[in-house]
Design a protein around this motif. Structure first.
Motif, PDB file in Angstrom:
ATOM      1  N   SER A 171       0.824  -1.202   0.000  1.00  0.00           N
ATOM      2  CA  SER A 171       0.000   0.000   0.000  1.00  0.00           C
ATOM      3  C   SER A 171       0.864   1.260   0.000  1.00  0.00           C
ATOM      4  CB  SER A 171      -0.923   0.009   1.224  1.00  0.00           C
ATOM      5  OG  SER A 171      -1.820  -1.074   1.189  1.00  0.00           O
ATOM      6  N   LEU A 172       1.931   1.236   0.772  1.00  0.00           N
ATOM      7  CA  LEU A 172       2.818   2.392   0.836  1.00  0.00           C
ATOM      8  C   LEU A 172       3.561   2.598  -0.470  1.00  0.00           C
ATOM      9  CD1 LEU A 172       4.319   2.089   4.425  1.00  0.00           C
ATOM     10  CD2 LEU A 172       2.653   3.763   3.607  1.00  0.00           C
ATOM     11  N   ASP A 173       4.009   1.503  -1.071  1.00  0.00           N
ATOM     12  CA  ASP A 173       4.745   1.626  -2.337  1.00  0.00           C
ATOM     13  C   ASP A 173       3.862   2.220  -3.427  1.00  0.00           C
ATOM     14  OD1 ASP A 173       7.046   0.640  -1.207  1.00  0.00           O
ATOM     15  OD2 ASP A 173       6.835  -1.389  -2.025  1.00  0.00           O
ATOM     16  N   SER A 174       2.600   1.807  -3.482  1.00  0.00           N
ATOM     17  CA  SER A 174       1.707   2.357  -4.504  1.00  0.00           C
ATOM     18  C   SER A 174       1.410   3.826  -4.234  1.00  0.00           C
ATOM     19  CB  SER A 174       0.400   1.550  -4.574  1.00  0.00           C
ATOM     20  OG  SER A 174      -0.348   1.665  -3.377  1.00  0.00           O
ATOM     21  N   LEU A 175       1.326   4.214  -2.958  1.00  0.00           N
ATOM     22  CA  LEU A 175       1.129   5.626  -2.627  1.00  0.00           C
ATOM     23  C   LEU A 175       2.357   6.443  -3.018  1.00  0.00           C
ATOM     24  CD1 LEU A 175      -0.664   7.796  -1.271  1.00  0.00           C
ATOM     25  CD2 LEU A 175       0.473   7.226   0.892  1.00  0.00           C
ATOM     26  N   ALA A 176       3.539   5.892  -2.771  1.00  0.00           N
ATOM     27  CA  ALA A 176       4.772   6.593  -3.132  1.00  0.00           C
ATOM     28  C   ALA A 176       4.872   6.805  -4.638  1.00  0.00           C
ATOM     29  CB  ALA A 176       5.984   5.808  -2.631  1.00  0.00           C
ATOM     30  N   GLU A 177       4.449   5.821  -5.413  1.00  0.00           N
ATOM     31  CA  GLU A 177       4.442   5.977  -6.865  1.00  0.00           C
ATOM     32  C   GLU A 177       3.487   7.087  -7.293  1.00  0.00           C
ATOM     33  OE1 GLU A 177       3.511   2.270  -8.664  1.00  0.00           O
ATOM     34  OE2 GLU A 177       5.313   1.250  -7.924  1.00  0.00           O
ATOM     35  N   GLU A 178       2.413   7.245  -6.538  1.00  0.00           N
ATOM     36  CA  GLU A 178       1.370   8.210  -6.898  1.00  0.00           C
ATOM     37  C   GLU A 178       1.741   9.638  -6.519  1.00  0.00           C
ATOM     38  OE1 GLU A 178      -3.383   8.947  -5.930  1.00  0.00           O
ATOM     39  OE2 GLU A 178      -2.438   7.051  -5.388  1.00  0.00           O
ATOM     40  N   ILE A 179       2.308   9.833  -5.299  1.00  0.00           N
ATOM     41  CA  ILE A 179       2.510  11.207  -4.816  1.00  0.00           C
ATOM     42  C   ILE A 179       3.960  11.511  -4.449  1.00  0.00           C
ATOM     43  CG2 ILE A 179       0.137  11.331  -3.968  1.00  0.00           C
ATOM     44  CD1 ILE A 179       1.258  11.070  -1.104  1.00  0.00           C
ATOM     45  N   GLY A 180       4.849  10.518  -4.540  1.00  0.00           N
ATOM     46  CA  GLY A 180       6.257  10.780  -4.266  1.00  0.00           C
ATOM     47  C   GLY A 180       6.582  10.999  -2.802  1.00  0.00           C
ATOM     48  N   CYS A 181       5.931  10.257  -1.904  1.00  0.00           N
ATOM     49  CA  CYS A 181       6.131  10.434  -0.471  1.00  0.00           C
ATOM     50  C   CYS A 181       7.246   9.545   0.063  1.00  0.00           C
ATOM     51  CB  CYS A 181       4.838  10.121   0.276  1.00  0.00           C
ATOM     52  SG  CYS A 181       4.239   8.437   0.040  1.00  0.00           S
ATOM     53  N   ASP A 182       7.708   9.845   1.262  1.00  0.00           N
ATOM     54  CA  ASP A 182       8.558   8.932   2.015  1.00  0.00           C
ATOM     55  C   ASP A 182       7.677   7.895   2.680  1.00  0.00           C
ATOM     56  OD1 ASP A 182      10.772  10.419   1.322  1.00  0.00           O
ATOM     57  OD2 ASP A 182      10.817  11.547   3.207  1.00  0.00           O
ATOM     58  N   VAL A 183       8.164   6.668   2.822  1.00  0.00           N
ATOM     59  CA  VAL A 183       7.349   5.610   3.414  1.00  0.00           C
ATOM     60  C   VAL A 183       8.108   4.928   4.544  1.00  0.00           C
ATOM     61  CG1 VAL A 183       6.114   5.244   1.247  1.00  0.00           C
ATOM     62  CG2 VAL A 183       8.080   3.819   1.784  1.00  0.00           C
ATOM     63  N   ILE A 184       7.362   4.551   5.565  1.00  0.00           N
ATOM     64  CA  ILE A 184       7.902   3.820   6.714  1.00  0.00           C
ATOM     65  C   ILE A 184       6.932   2.692   7.031  1.00  0.00           C
ATOM     66  CG2 ILE A 184       8.568   3.923   9.134  1.00  0.00           C
ATOM     67  CD1 ILE A 184       9.062   6.942   8.729  1.00  0.00           C
ATOM     68  N   VAL A 185       7.407   1.471   6.979  1.00  0.00           N
ATOM     69  CA  VAL A 185       6.581   0.312   7.305  1.00  0.00           C
ATOM     70  C   VAL A 185       6.706   0.030   8.799  1.00  0.00           C
ATOM     71  CG1 VAL A 185       6.149  -2.129   6.873  1.00  0.00           C
ATOM     72  CG2 VAL A 185       6.918  -0.646   5.001  1.00  0.00           C
ATOM     73  N   ALA A 186       5.579  -0.002   9.495  1.00  0.00           N
ATOM     74  CA  ALA A 186       5.609  -0.243  10.937  1.00  0.00           C
ATOM     75  C   ALA A 186       4.267  -0.803  11.385  1.00  0.00           C
ATOM     76  CB  ALA A 186       5.915   1.042  11.700  1.00  0.00           C
ATOM     77  N   ASP A 187       4.324  -1.759  12.305  1.00  0.00           N
ATOM     78  CA  ASP A 187       3.118  -2.284  12.939  1.00  0.00           C
ATOM     79  C   ASP A 187       2.919  -1.505  14.237  1.00  0.00           C
ATOM     80  OD1 ASP A 187       1.056  -3.664  14.070  1.00  0.00           O
ATOM     81  OD2 ASP A 187       1.918  -5.652  13.754  1.00  0.00           O
ATOM     82  N   LEU A 188       1.987  -0.572  14.231  1.00  0.00           N
ATOM     83  CA  LEU A 188       1.867   0.388  15.318  1.00  0.00           C
ATOM     84  C   LEU A 188       1.299  -0.201  16.600  1.00  0.00           C
ATOM     85  CD1 LEU A 188       0.702   3.546  13.338  1.00  0.00           C
ATOM     86  CD2 LEU A 188       3.009   2.937  14.077  1.00  0.00           C
ATOM     87  N   LYS A 189       0.828  -1.445  16.559  1.00  0.00           N
ATOM     88  CA  LYS A 189       0.395  -2.046  17.818  1.00  0.00           C
ATOM     89  C   LYS A 189       1.582  -2.345  18.721  1.00  0.00           C
ATOM     90  CE  LYS A 189       0.202  -7.025  16.637  1.00  0.00           C
ATOM     91  NZ  LYS A 189       0.600  -7.007  15.224  1.00  0.00           N
ATOM     92  N   ASP A 190       2.777  -2.408  18.155  1.00  0.00           N
ATOM     93  CA  ASP A 190       4.018  -2.590  18.898  1.00  0.00           C
ATOM     94  C   ASP A 190       4.518  -1.205  19.322  1.00  0.00           C
ATOM     95  OD1 ASP A 190       6.670  -2.800  19.710  1.00  0.00           O
ATOM     96  OD2 ASP A 190       7.192  -4.278  18.192  1.00  0.00           O
TER      97      ASP A 190
END
Length: 241
Positions: free
Chosen positions: A41-60
């Motif tokens: 999901s983050l990679d597709s968003l980055a392709e769309e708007i050129g954002c920085d992405v951070i993968v994290a499971d926020l329950k931790d």
């Protein structure tokens, strides 16, 4: 609303309200730091708007703190990560309650702590929007864990506004009614359940993600310079009836 040369950290940016908020703000000049647990999901968003992405499971909690620190500094924060587990009240499990609270409330606290520390250390002003829910005010069936987590967010929001305001950091909640995301579809796809809620909404429809994104952008912007500590319903008139 112009966010040129501003950076916005958004949790839960991979899908739903968070994703459309990222698009909305990016279209107005913002650089987005997107946090989510799903790489695709983050990679597709980055392709769309050129954002920085951070993968994290926020329950931790450690992962939530590390993700926030990695993404800083930023000018604004949108706490949008959310989860729901549908259970009748008498069947709510400790595991489900703790999971929903960890993602919806505790992670928002942790990320906001690091964001606020960064701004205070740099002696900069900024703004936070916590994405709460009308469920903080209405006891929807099967939503005990979710309602509790969002009620806690509203309370925390008031404390944040009180303590961070003197440092030039405004803090508000936005409290949407049912917004047609994948998460909401699971709970509200049944017309028998959805009908009574829609009948109380003068506008006659549930929200789309863009309806919420535009309000979030307003609350972040300088146009809302005197708004802080609010829990702002975005409900199509639901609470008016």
């Amino acid at each position: 609303m112009n966010f040129q040369d501003k950076s916005v950290m958004i949790t839960g940016a991979g899908k739903g309200i968070g994703r459309d908020t990222a698009r909305y703000l990016a279209a107005r000049g913002a650089h987005i730091v997107a946090i989510s647990r799903t790489r695709e999901s983050l990679d597709s968003l980055a392709e769309e708007i050129g954002c920085d992405v951070i993968v994290a499971d926020l329950k931790d909690p450690d992962a939530a703190r590390a993700a926030a620190i990695e993404g800083l500094p930023c000018d604004y924060l949108v706490n949008c990560a959310g989860i729901n587990v549908l259970q009748p009240f008498v069947d709510v499990t400790v595991e489900a309650f703790d999971l929903v609270y960890a993602v919806n409330t505790r992670a928002a606290m942790i990320v906001a702590q690091e964001f606020a520390r960064s701004l205070i250390g740099a002696k900069k002003s900024g703004a936070i929007v916590n994405v709460s829910s009308i469920s903080s005010l209405v006891g929807f069936e099967d939503h005990a864990s979710y309602c509790a987590s969002k009620g806690a967010m509203d309370g925390m929001n008031r404390v944040m506004a009180n303590e961070l305001g003197p440092h030039g950091i405004r803090v508000n909640c936005v409290n949407p009614i049912v917004t047609m995301t994948e998460l909401a579809a699971e709970a509200w796809s049944d017309p028998v359940k959805a009908g009574p809620v829609l009948s109380r909404m003068p506008v006659g429809r549930f929200l789309e993600t863009r309806d919420v994104a535009s309000v979030i952008a307003f609350l972040l912007s300088d146009d809302a310079a005197m708004l802080s500590g609010l829990a702002l319903p975005v409900d199509g008139g639901f609470l008016a009836k």
